[in-house]
Design a protein around this motif. Sequence first.
Motif, mmCIF file in Angstrom:
data_model
loop_
_atom_site.group_PDB
_atom_site.id
_atom_site.type_symbol
_atom_site.label_atom_id
_atom_site.label_comp_id
_atom_site.label_asym_id
_atom_site.label_seq_id
_atom_site.Cartn_x
_atom_site.Cartn_y
_atom_site.Cartn_z
ATOM 1 N N ASN A 10 -14.438 69.540 6.691
ATOM 2 C CA ASN A 10 -15.065 68.610 7.231
ATOM 3 C C ASN A 10 -16.411 69.397 7.978
ATOM 4 O O ASN A 10 -17.363 68.520 8.643
ATOM 5 C CB ASN A 10 -14.227 67.650 8.301
ATOM 6 C CG ASN A 10 -13.803 69.357 9.769
ATOM 7 O OD1 ASN A 10 -14.473 69.931 9.455
ATOM 8 N ND2 ASN A 10 -12.128 68.666 10.248
ATOM 9 N N THR A 86 2.126 68.441 9.948
ATOM 10 C CA THR A 86 1.932 67.029 10.294
ATOM 11 C C THR A 86 0.516 66.779 9.128
ATOM 12 O O THR A 86 0.208 65.775 8.647
ATOM 13 C CB THR A 86 1.063 67.103 11.324
ATOM 14 O OG1 THR A 86 0.106 68.319 12.353
ATOM 15 C CG2 THR A 86 2.555 66.965 12.360
ATOM 16 N N ASP A 87 -0.004 67.792 9.027
ATOM 17 C CA ASP A 87 -1.368 67.791 8.151
ATOM 18 C C ASP A 87 -1.339 68.567 6.158
ATOM 19 O O ASP A 87 -1.885 69.303 7.060
ATOM 20 C CB ASP A 87 -1.966 67.401 7.832
ATOM 21 C CG ASP A 87 -3.515 66.749 7.241
ATOM 22 O OD1 ASP A 87 -3.022 66.084 6.119
ATOM 23 O OD2 ASP A 87 -4.903 67.064 7.654
ATOM 24 N N ASP A 90 -4.665 71.108 5.190
ATOM 25 C CA ASP A 90 -4.768 71.606 6.306
ATOM 26 C C ASP A 90 -4.737 73.311 5.854
ATOM 27 O O ASP A 90 -5.189 74.448 5.847
ATOM 28 C CB ASP A 90 -5.068 70.992 7.383
ATOM 29 C CG ASP A 90 -5.725 70.456 7.759
ATOM 30 O OD1 ASP A 90 -6.959 69.941 7.955
ATOM 31 O OD2 ASP A 90 -5.051 69.802 9.136
ATOM 32 N N THR A 107 -13.869 74.870 12.088
ATOM 33 C CA THR A 107 -13.421 73.631 11.780
ATOM 34 C C THR A 107 -13.597 72.910 13.397
ATOM 35 O O THR A 107 -13.854 72.826 14.147
ATOM 36 C CB THR A 107 -11.621 73.591 11.998
ATOM 37 O OG1 THR A 107 -11.071 72.461 11.254
ATOM 38 C CG2 THR A 107 -10.769 73.910 13.027
ATOM 39 N N ASP A 109 -11.167 69.736 13.265
ATOM 40 C CA ASP A 109 -10.095 69.468 12.924
ATOM 41 C C ASP A 109 -9.360 69.626 14.492
ATOM 42 O O ASP A 109 -8.909 70.464 14.588
ATOM 43 C CB ASP A 109 -9.007 69.862 11.891
ATOM 44 C CG ASP A 109 -7.981 68.761 11.880
ATOM 45 O OD1 ASP A 109 -7.130 68.304 12.753
ATOM 46 O OD2 ASP A 109 -7.188 69.000 10.954
ATOM 47 N N CYS A 110 -10.025 69.007 15.664
ATOM 48 C CA CYS A 110 -8.919 68.614 16.988
ATOM 49 C C CYS A 110 -8.252 68.607 17.179
ATOM 50 O O CYS A 110 -6.838 68.728 18.152
ATOM 51 C CB CYS A 110 -9.365 67.843 17.612
ATOM 52 S SG CYS A 110 -11.613 68.269 17.724
ATOM 53 N N ARG A 111 -6.507 68.268 16.050
ATOM 54 C CA ARG A 111 -5.482 66.981 15.993
ATOM 55 C C ARG A 111 -4.508 68.137 15.150
ATOM 56 O O ARG A 111 -3.555 68.734 15.694
ATOM 57 C CB ARG A 111 -5.267 66.315 14.897
ATOM 58 C CG ARG A 111 -6.214 64.650 15.705
ATOM 59 C CD ARG A 111 -5.822 63.613 15.058
ATOM 60 N NE ARG A 111 -4.543 63.309 15.001
ATOM 61 C CZ ARG A 111 -3.724 62.569 14.422
ATOM 62 N NH1 ARG A 111 -5.009 61.809 13.400
ATOM 63 N NH2 ARG A 111 -2.620 61.898 13.994
ATOM 64 N N HIS A 112 -5.147 68.516 14.234
ATOM 65 C CA HIS A 112 -4.040 69.830 13.882
ATOM 66 C C HIS A 112 -4.612 71.733 13.842
ATOM 67 O O HIS A 112 -3.522 72.642 14.073
ATOM 68 C CB HIS A 112 -4.001 70.052 11.463
ATOM 69 C CG HIS A 112 -3.499 68.293 12.024
ATOM 70 N ND1 HIS A 112 -4.328 67.624 11.688
ATOM 71 C CD2 HIS A 112 -2.249 68.086 12.488
ATOM 72 C CE1 HIS A 112 -3.802 66.534 11.724
ATOM 73 N NE2 HIS A 112 -2.432 66.187 11.814
ATOM 74 N N PRO A 115 -5.664 73.377 18.329
ATOM 75 C CA PRO A 115 -4.950 73.516 18.401
ATOM 76 C C PRO A 115 -3.828 74.676 18.264
ATOM 77 O O PRO A 115 -3.773 75.706 19.049
ATOM 78 C CB PRO A 115 -3.882 72.994 18.624
ATOM 79 C CG PRO A 115 -4.989 71.235 17.737
ATOM 80 C CD PRO A 115 -5.665 71.870 17.382
#
Length: 135
Positions: A10, A86-87, A90, A107, A109-112, A115
Amino acid sequence: MKPIAVYDTNILLSGLGWKGAPYRCIELARQGKVEGLTCSEILNELMEKLATKLKFSQPQVTDTVADLLSFLRLVQIANTLKIVETDADDDKIIECAVVGSATHIVTGDCRHLLPLKSYQGILFVAAADFFAQFQ
């Protein structure tokens, strides 16, 4: 010691699309201020997104990847690391960082990824934070 960074797909995609923080982070590697890493799995995902999302022609995709490879170190991964349940896509980012002894994963990627904050001493950071630290 020079930081060693893996740029998530991304970040590479955003950095090629406009001149925001992802672009500035990639330019740090181009200028040799940081060492950038990638792997064929990240590049393959990038090529697919360049063609579908940014509507790059095949020659544009090829030229873009060739340009990135002129300043990013290519490492080979075994695709065996399983961290992000969950992904699974990644996992290649993290494995690239582990294999290449990276200090950072840049990154959006705030979801995976963000965090997680870190993995085996590798810091997961947003582009703006990385750029602010190493400009």
